[in-house]
Design a protein around this motif. Structure first.
Motif, PDB file in Angstrom:
ATOM      1  N   PHE A  45     -46.037  14.932  49.812  1.00  0.00           N
ATOM      2  CA  PHE A  45     -45.656  15.598  48.565  1.00  0.00           C
ATOM      3  C   PHE A  45     -45.790  17.116  48.634  1.00  0.00           C
ATOM      4  N   THR A  46     -46.834  17.623  49.275  1.00  0.00           N
ATOM      5  CA  THR A  46     -47.083  19.074  49.290  1.00  0.00           C
ATOM      6  C   THR A  46     -46.159  19.829  50.235  1.00  0.00           C
ATOM      7  N   ILE A  47     -45.440  19.112  51.099  1.00  0.00           N
ATOM      8  CA  ILE A  47     -44.615  19.823  52.088  1.00  0.00           C
ATOM      9  C   ILE A  47     -43.151  19.379  52.123  1.00  0.00           C
ATOM     10  N   ILE A  48     -42.839  18.179  51.661  1.00  0.00           N
ATOM     11  CA  ILE A  48     -41.504  17.643  51.936  1.00  0.00           C
ATOM     12  C   ILE A  48     -40.392  18.444  51.281  1.00  0.00           C
ATOM     13  N   ASP A  49     -40.606  18.947  50.069  1.00  0.00           N
ATOM     14  CA  ASP A  49     -39.541  19.681  49.378  1.00  0.00           C
ATOM     15  C   ASP A  49     -39.196  21.005  50.051  1.00  0.00           C
ATOM     16  N   LYS A  50     -40.109  21.511  50.878  1.00  0.00           N
ATOM     17  CA  LYS A  50     -39.849  22.781  51.570  1.00  0.00           C
ATOM     18  C   LYS A  50     -38.835  22.619  52.695  1.00  0.00           C
ATOM     19  N   ASP A  51     -38.763  21.424  53.269  1.00  0.00           N
ATOM     20  CA  ASP A  51     -37.831  21.167  54.366  1.00  0.00           C
ATOM     21  C   ASP A  51     -37.666  19.652  54.486  1.00  0.00           C
ATOM     22  N   VAL A  52     -36.804  19.100  53.659  1.00  0.00           N
ATOM     23  CA  VAL A  52     -36.657  17.642  53.623  1.00  0.00           C
ATOM     24  C   VAL A  52     -36.187  17.103  54.965  1.00  0.00           C
ATOM     25  N   ARG A  53     -35.125  17.675  55.497  1.00  0.00           N
ATOM     26  CA  ARG A  53     -34.588  17.214  56.774  1.00  0.00           C
ATOM     27  C   ARG A  53     -35.622  17.335  57.895  1.00  0.00           C
ATOM     28  N   GLY A  54     -36.269  18.492  57.970  1.00  0.00           N
ATOM     29  CA  GLY A  54     -37.233  18.723  59.039  1.00  0.00           C
ATOM     30  C   GLY A  54     -38.421  17.779  58.967  1.00  0.00           C
ATOM     31  N   ASN A  55     -38.885  17.526  57.760  1.00  0.00           N
ATOM     32  CA  ASN A  55     -40.041  16.639  57.607  1.00  0.00           C
ATOM     33  C   ASN A  55     -39.684  15.184  57.885  1.00  0.00           C
ATOM     34  N   LEU A  56     -38.480  14.753  57.481  1.00  0.00           N
ATOM     35  CA  LEU A  56     -38.049  13.396  57.811  1.00  0.00           C
ATOM     36  C   LEU A  56     -37.887  13.232  59.320  1.00  0.00           C
ATOM     37  N   GLU A  68     -40.305   4.852  51.868  1.00  0.00           N
ATOM     38  CA  GLU A  68     -40.268   4.606  50.433  1.00  0.00           C
ATOM     39  C   GLU A  68     -40.338   5.965  49.764  1.00  0.00           C
ATOM     40  N   SER A  69     -39.369   6.275  48.939  1.00  0.00           N
ATOM     41  CA  SER A  69     -39.301   7.598  48.302  1.00  0.00           C
ATOM     42  C   SER A  69     -40.111   7.624  47.014  1.00  0.00           C
ATOM     43  N   ALA A  70     -40.349   8.846  46.535  1.00  0.00           N
ATOM     44  CA  ALA A  70     -41.153   9.037  45.325  1.00  0.00           C
ATOM     45  C   ALA A  70     -40.662  10.290  44.605  1.00  0.00           C
ATOM     46  N   PHE A  71     -41.429  10.714  43.612  1.00  0.00           N
ATOM     47  CA  PHE A  71     -41.068  11.884  42.807  1.00  0.00           C
ATOM     48  C   PHE A  71     -40.981  13.144  43.658  1.00  0.00           C
ATOM     49  N   SER A  72     -39.998  13.965  43.378  1.00  0.00           N
ATOM     50  CA  SER A  72     -39.806  15.247  44.052  1.00  0.00           C
ATOM     51  C   SER A  72     -39.705  16.350  43.021  1.00  0.00           C
ATOM     52  N   MET A  73     -40.326  17.483  43.292  1.00  0.00           N
ATOM     53  CA  MET A  73     -40.238  18.632  42.397  1.00  0.00           C
ATOM     54  C   MET A  73     -38.826  19.227  42.376  1.00  0.00           C
ATOM     55  N   LYS A  74     -37.999  18.841  43.348  1.00  0.00           N
ATOM     56  CA  LYS A  74     -36.626  19.331  43.397  1.00  0.00           C
ATOM     57  C   LYS A  74     -35.701  18.527  42.483  1.00  0.00           C
ATOM     58  N   GLY A  75     -36.235  17.425  41.942  1.00  0.00           N
ATOM     59  CA  GLY A  75     -35.423  16.567  41.096  1.00  0.00           C
ATOM     60  C   GLY A  75     -34.610  15.590  41.917  1.00  0.00           C
ATOM     61  N   GLY A  76     -34.147  14.540  41.258  1.00  0.00           N
ATOM     62  CA  GLY A  76     -33.351  13.545  41.966  1.00  0.00           C
ATOM     63  C   GLY A  76     -34.131  12.938  43.111  1.00  0.00           C
ATOM     64  N   TYR A  77     -33.469  12.838  44.247  1.00  0.00           N
ATOM     65  CA  TYR A  77     -34.066  12.260  45.450  1.00  0.00           C
ATOM     66  C   TYR A  77     -34.216  13.392  46.465  1.00  0.00           C
ATOM     67  N   TYR A  78     -35.287  14.159  46.256  1.00  0.00           N
ATOM     68  CA  TYR A  78     -35.566  15.342  47.078  1.00  0.00           C
ATOM     69  C   TYR A  78     -34.401  16.324  47.019  1.00  0.00           C
ATOM     70  N   GLY A  79     -33.905  16.476  45.789  1.00  0.00           N
ATOM     71  CA  GLY A  79     -32.819  17.416  45.543  1.00  0.00           C
ATOM     72  C   GLY A  79     -31.443  16.859  45.829  1.00  0.00           C
ATOM     73  N   MET A  80     -31.361  15.572  46.118  1.00  0.00           N
ATOM     74  CA  MET A  80     -30.084  14.947  46.472  1.00  0.00           C
ATOM     75  C   MET A  80     -29.731  13.819  45.511  1.00  0.00           C
ATOM     76  N   LYS A  81     -28.469  13.432  45.539  1.00  0.00           N
ATOM     77  CA  LYS A  81     -28.029  12.228  44.862  1.00  0.00           C
ATOM     78  C   LYS A  81     -28.439  11.026  45.717  1.00  0.00           C
ATOM     79  N   PRO A  82     -28.477   9.830  45.128  1.00  0.00           N
ATOM     80  CA  PRO A  82     -28.906   8.654  45.904  1.00  0.00           C
ATOM     81  C   PRO A  82     -28.125   8.439  47.195  1.00  0.00           C
ATOM     82  N   LYS A  83     -26.812   8.550  47.141  1.00  0.00           N
ATOM     83  CA  LYS A  83     -26.008   8.319  48.345  1.00  0.00           C
ATOM     84  C   LYS A  83     -26.261   9.385  49.405  1.00  0.00           C
ATOM     85  N   GLU A  84     -26.507  10.617  48.965  1.00  0.00           N
ATOM     86  CA  GLU A  84     -26.791  11.692  49.911  1.00  0.00           C
ATOM     87  C   GLU A  84     -28.106  11.437  50.639  1.00  0.00           C
TER      88      GLU A  84
END
Length: 292
Positions: A45-56, A68-84
């Motif tokens: 949670f403390t790092i993923i929104d800073k670089d979603v691709r890099g952290n994944l 398993e995904s969870a709440f993101s401060m970027k909104g949506g699904y880590y700033g993305m739509k579900p399909k993205e």
């Protein structure tokens, strides 16, 4: 005769090996683990929104196969739509299996956070759009009889919607669901007053251990209702989560009861670790020793 028998055995083994290699199943036949190791992304949670691709990418490089995904401060699904987000996880070689949502509003959480109480159909529709097989209520108030009743209503309402959408719904526990409320535990009420087929449970092995409830006995009492687990450890003082294999949770005994539980997927989790990548690396390494 011995040489002839040995020759035939070796020839048979080589032929079988050739068939396995030719159809691409050699790794599955010899080395495929019984369960794919997953990660609950709240751990990052403390790092993923800073670089979603890099952290994944880091998650995948460690060896995790599912998320398993969870709440993101970027909104949506880590700033993305579900399909993205689904496309990104596929690109990383990760299976997106589940998503966490909130039941009813809880004090202290970000304002404007969507809940099943107010947005259940929208959240179910998004899960269906993302193609994930599970939607999980991460938490919901259960401190009073009124709150328990409201939570049960929310769970049953959402379970009907997920069932229609072809998604399995589940509830994730903390330890407060095992504390008595007017003589009963909310968790027992949830198990009793929800449909066993439409409503399953994601058992958090850390918090159930903290509560003093034996997860194996829970599996025996309600076989097949626990297709998802959160795999995280608990320190010796029973006050805080730890990386897997560094605390007091008896994972070997619990995993031995996986069939009774009906477990299909498990996700490593560590709430707010100081160094998320170091924590999930330790958990992954230790899990290989524990379950192979």
């Amino acid at each position: 005769m011995n040489n002839r028998r040995d020759f035939l055995k070796h020839a048979g083994a080589l032929a079988l090996g050739g068939m396995l290699v030719s159809n691409g199943t050699v790794n599955a036949f010899y080395r495929k683990p019984k369960y794919a190791t997953g990660l609950q992304l709240f751990t990052l949670f403390t790092i993923i929104d800073k670089d979603v691709r890099g952290n994944l990418a880091k998650v995948a490089s460690i060896g995790y196969k599912e998320v398993e995904s969870a709440f993101s401060m970027k909104g949506g699904y880590y700033g993305m739509k579900p399909k993205e987000f689904a496309a990104l996880t596929r690109e990383m070689g990760l299976g997106w299996k589940s998503h966490h949502v909130l039941g009813a509003p809880v004090k202290g959480l970000p304002a404007g956070m969507r809940t099943l109480k107010d947005n259940y159909q929208e959240l179910v529709d998004e899960a269906a759009e993302g193609g994930i097989p599970y939607l999980v209520c991460a938490m919901s108030p259960t401190g009073t009889t009124a709150e328990v009743k409201e939570t049960i209503d929310i769970l049953n309402k959402t379970a009907e919607a997920t069932h229609k959408a072809g998604i399995q719904f589940a509830y994730h526990n903390h330890y407060h669901e095992f504390e008595l409320v007017d003589g009963k535990t909310p968790y027992d009420i949830m198990l009793a007053e929800t449909d066993p087929q439409k409503m399953k449970f994601e058992l958090d092995l850390c918090w159930v251990t903290k509560s003093g409830v034996d997860p194996v006995e829970l599996f025996k009492k309600h076989p097949g209702r626990f297709p998802l687990w959160h795999v995280k450890d608990l320190d010796a003082t029973k006050t805080k989560p730890e990386p897997v294999g560094t605390g007091i949770v008896d994972f070997k005994r619990i995993f031995a009861a996986a069939n009774t539980a009906g477990m299909k997927h498990f996700f490593v989790e560590h709430d707010m670790p100081a160094d998320p990548i170091a924590s999930i690396s330790t958990s992954f390494e230790n899990l290989q020793k524990i379950i192979g």
